[in-house]
Design a protein around this motif. Structure first.
Motif, PDB file in Angstrom:
ATOM      1  N   UNK A  64     -11.155  14.818  11.187  1.00  0.00           N
ATOM      2  CA  UNK A  64     -11.422  13.578  11.915  1.00  0.00           C
ATOM      3  C   UNK A  64     -10.195  13.217  12.750  1.00  0.00           C
ATOM      4  N   UNK A  65     -10.443  12.552  13.864  1.00  0.00           N
ATOM      5  CA  UNK A  65      -9.339  12.201  14.766  1.00  0.00           C
ATOM      6  C   UNK A  65      -8.495  11.071  14.200  1.00  0.00           C
ATOM      7  N   UNK A  66      -9.157  10.097  13.534  1.00  0.00           N
ATOM      8  CA  UNK A  66      -8.421   8.933  13.040  1.00  0.00           C
ATOM      9  C   UNK A  66      -9.196   8.298  11.893  1.00  0.00           C
ATOM     10  N   UNK A  67      -8.439   7.726  10.950  1.00  0.00           N
ATOM     11  CA  UNK A  67      -9.041   7.049   9.802  1.00  0.00           C
ATOM     12  C   UNK A  67      -8.470   5.643   9.677  1.00  0.00           C
ATOM     13  N   UNK A  68      -9.363   4.688   9.483  1.00  0.00           N
ATOM     14  CA  UNK A  68      -8.974   3.339   9.074  1.00  0.00           C
ATOM     15  C   UNK A  68      -9.227   3.278   7.570  1.00  0.00           C
ATOM     16  N   UNK A  69      -8.149   3.198   6.778  1.00  0.00           N
ATOM     17  CA  UNK A  69      -8.255   3.247   5.318  1.00  0.00           C
ATOM     18  C   UNK A  69      -8.056   1.852   4.734  1.00  0.00           C
ATOM     19  N   UNK A  70      -9.064   1.374   4.016  1.00  0.00           N
ATOM     20  CA  UNK A  70      -9.022   0.036   3.417  1.00  0.00           C
ATOM     21  C   UNK A  70      -8.783   0.158   1.907  1.00  0.00           C
ATOM     22  N   UNK A  71      -7.847  -0.629   1.385  1.00  0.00           N
ATOM     23  CA  UNK A  71      -7.569  -0.583  -0.053  1.00  0.00           C
ATOM     24  C   UNK A  71      -6.885  -1.881  -0.471  1.00  0.00           C
ATOM     25  N   UNK A  72      -7.361  -2.473  -1.590  1.00  0.00           N
ATOM     26  CA  UNK A  72      -6.767  -3.755  -1.995  1.00  0.00           C
ATOM     27  C   UNK A  72      -5.884  -3.654  -3.231  1.00  0.00           C
ATOM     28  N   UNK A  73      -5.798  -2.490  -3.863  1.00  0.00           N
ATOM     29  CA  UNK A  73      -4.854  -2.301  -4.972  1.00  0.00           C
ATOM     30  C   UNK A  73      -3.492  -1.935  -4.370  1.00  0.00           C
ATOM     31  N   UNK A  74      -2.476  -2.791  -4.484  1.00  0.00           N
ATOM     32  CA  UNK A  74      -1.182  -2.507  -3.850  1.00  0.00           C
ATOM     33  C   UNK A  74      -0.528  -1.223  -4.354  1.00  0.00           C
ATOM     34  N   UNK A  75      -0.779  -0.858  -5.593  1.00  0.00           N
ATOM     35  CA  UNK A  75      -0.203   0.377  -6.142  1.00  0.00           C
ATOM     36  C   UNK A  75      -0.871   1.598  -5.506  1.00  0.00           C
ATOM     37  N   UNK A  76      -2.181   1.508  -5.286  1.00  0.00           N
ATOM     38  CA  UNK A  76      -2.889   2.595  -4.605  1.00  0.00           C
ATOM     39  C   UNK A  76      -2.458   2.686  -3.148  1.00  0.00           C
ATOM     40  N   UNK A  77      -2.197   1.533  -2.525  1.00  0.00           N
ATOM     41  CA  UNK A  77      -1.731   1.531  -1.136  1.00  0.00           C
ATOM     42  C   UNK A  77      -0.404   2.266  -1.025  1.00  0.00           C
ATOM     43  N   UNK A  78       0.501   2.016  -1.967  1.00  0.00           N
ATOM     44  CA  UNK A  78       1.791   2.715  -1.947  1.00  0.00           C
ATOM     45  C   UNK A  78       1.604   4.219  -2.116  1.00  0.00           C
ATOM     46  N   UNK A  79       0.709   4.613  -3.039  1.00  0.00           N
ATOM     47  CA  UNK A  79       0.435   6.037  -3.238  1.00  0.00           C
ATOM     48  C   UNK A  79      -0.191   6.646  -1.993  1.00  0.00           C
ATOM     49  N   UNK A  80      -1.097   5.915  -1.352  1.00  0.00           N
ATOM     50  CA  UNK A  80      -1.749   6.407  -0.140  1.00  0.00           C
ATOM     51  C   UNK A  80      -0.723   6.647   0.956  1.00  0.00           C
ATOM     52  N   UNK A  81       0.216   5.734   1.127  1.00  0.00           N
ATOM     53  CA  UNK A  81       1.269   5.918   2.137  1.00  0.00           C
ATOM     54  C   UNK A  81       2.041   7.208   1.868  1.00  0.00           C
ATOM     55  N   UNK A  82       2.415   7.401   0.619  1.00  0.00           N
ATOM     56  CA  UNK A  82       3.164   8.618   0.254  1.00  0.00           C
ATOM     57  C   UNK A  82       2.334   9.871   0.511  1.00  0.00           C
ATOM     58  N   UNK A  83       1.048   9.807   0.185  1.00  0.00           N
ATOM     59  CA  UNK A  83       0.190  10.986   0.330  1.00  0.00           C
ATOM     60  C   UNK A  83      -0.044  11.354   1.789  1.00  0.00           C
ATOM     61  N   UNK A  84      -0.155  10.350   2.641  1.00  0.00           N
ATOM     62  CA  UNK A  84      -0.292  10.624   4.068  1.00  0.00           C
ATOM     63  C   UNK A  84       0.955  11.332   4.594  1.00  0.00           C
TER      64      UNK A  84
END
Length: 446
Positions: free
Chosen positions: A248-268
């Motif tokens: 995919x060209x671009x993803x808008x990722x929605x997440x409200x668990x702040x701990x998951x958001x931090x993990x998502x940033x690292x994973x990207x």
């Protein structure tokens, strides 16, 4: 070799070397070969094949002798000093853990019991050097008396440096795991899945290995140039396969668990796709995005229904797109449902729209044959309740879209994917639902 011996003798069939392989195959076929001891070559050149005591009968001996030339050595004897096989010396982690804890309990002056043995973990999850124990172990009061040495012993036996224990999942709306870190300073681990690196804190975030089939399916899609909105991104379970493999060209990722958001940033960052994803932290029902998505992923169970209105909001108004809707659906034993032929009729395409490639939901050519075979089996095996749920969902989505845009829309069931059995008669399903404005491009059929 003698008739009997006092030093733990073991029975064996003694025969000539040229007959050893044939005899071994016979013993294996009869399931009377003793695999806990090695086959030995004796000083006189004959071979001793260990057999299970009490299982090798006179009839077995007669059968073997009848298959050999007269005068060939074929006797039952006893090996005074049998040599253990390598397989018998390999100790499973569970057995090693049990033995080590028996020794530890004895050192503390305790007494081993069946209750303690039943209280040991019989399975666990491994995340690199961290082992996650299940919640149904180490409940006996005696374990508390052993102090930190207990967890050091458990970690050593399971070849881990860190230990954690799963208690339950918090009903806080973000599925925060309640996990006790038993040994180690932090719960951050790294997991490799289909060539994608995931890092997360096991004490703060869930990682569902049961969704691997859906992650593989998502990775197999071809979505070049598309924009995806992932309404429940978590640590990137589906966001990353869409970015890394589906293209995919671009993803808008929605997440409200702040701990998951931090993990998502690292994973990207770990997977080199940070520049193709924008994270929207917080409640996705407050999302201000509109009219941007070619696809929307709604990966929340038991139901993603609360996200349907926002999914319709972000879907492209001019062309529509595809919703991947997750849901736990009850179903009971029933005959397979053959879908009406009308659902599979091809329709004319818009000017400039792709032909057969588009009709396949942008699948890559190299997996078409495999996926077609799999989907044929799954399609004919769809339960009645699954299809009824899919039809009802399509009708509700269509109503939401028509209310939102003030014009007629059409929906089409592209695929119903069973991900896993969630509970007795309850299945985690994913519905691929195509949504198009009626005055726009006709629906694609697969």
């Amino acid at each position: 070799v003698g008739e009997m011996a006092a030093a733990a003798p073991a029975p064996a069939l003694v025969t000539e070397a040229r007959c050893a392989q044939r005899c071994r195959e016979y013993l294996e076929g009869e399931r009377i070969l003793d695999v806990s001891h090695r086959v030995q070559k004796l000083p006189d050149g004959t071979v001793a094949l260990p057999v299970l005591e009490g299982k090798f009968t006179k009839q077995h001996l007669q059968d073997l002798r009848g298959s050999m030339a007269p005068g060939t050595t074929c006797i039952l004897a006893w090996i005074k000093k049998p040599i253990p096989s390598k397989a018998s010396q390999v100790q499973s982690p569970a057995k090693k853990l049990c033995a080590e804890l028996q020794h530890l309990v004895a050192c503390f002056g305790g007494r081993w019991s069946e209750e303690l043995e039943h209280d040991l973990p019989h399975s666990w999850q491994r995340h690199g050097d961290l082992v996650m124990l299940s919640k149904d172990c180490f409940k006996a009061a005696l374990w508390e008396e052993l102090g930190p040495e207990l967890w050091e012993t458990v970690a050593s036996s399971l070849r881990a440096r860190r230990l954690a224990k799963q208690e339950r999942v918090s009903p806080d709306g973000v599925r925060t795991p309640i996990v006790s870190l038993l040994l180690g300073h932090d719960g951050w681990v790294e997991h490799m899945d289909n060539g994608i690196r995931y890092t997360f804190d096991v004490t703060r975030c869930m990682f569902s290995s049961g969704n691997i089939t859906e992650k593989l399916r998502v990775a197999s899609l071809q979505c070049p140039g598309e924009v995806l909105v992932d309404l429940y991104a978590g640590i990137g379970y589906f966001t990353l396969p869409f970015l890394v493999h589906a293209g995919v060209a671009f993803v808008h990722a929605c997440e409200w668990n702040p701990h998951a958001v931090e993990a998502l940033r690292r994973n990207l960052e770990l997977n080199g796709v940070r520049d193709r994803c924008w994270i929207h932290p917080g409640d996705n029902r407050q999302l201000e995005l509109r009219d941007v998505a070619d696809r929307v992923n709604l990966g929340l169970i038991p139901s993603s229904k609360q996200g349907w209105p926002i999914a319709c909001q972000v879907l492209r108004k001019d062309m529509g797109g595809i919703l991947h809707i997750h849901q736990n659906v009850e179903s009971f034993p029933a005959k397979a449902l053959q879908l009406p032929c009308g659902l599979l009729e091809e329709q004319p395409l818009c000017n400039g729209q792709e032909d057969s490639g588009a009709q396949r939901n942008h699948r890559s050519p190299e997996i078409d044959d495999v996926m077609d075979s799999v989907q044929e089996i799954q399609f004919t095996g769809i339960k009645v309740e699954w299809h009824r749920w899919a039809e009802a969902t399509g009708a509700q989505i269509r109503a939401l879209l028509e209310k939102l845009h003030g014009e007629p829309w059409r929906t089409n069931i592209l695929h119903i994917e069973p991900v896993k059995s969630y509970a007795p008669h309850v299945y985690h399903l994913v519905l691929d639902l195509e949504c198009r404005p009626l005055q726009g491009c006709p629906l694609r059929y697969r």
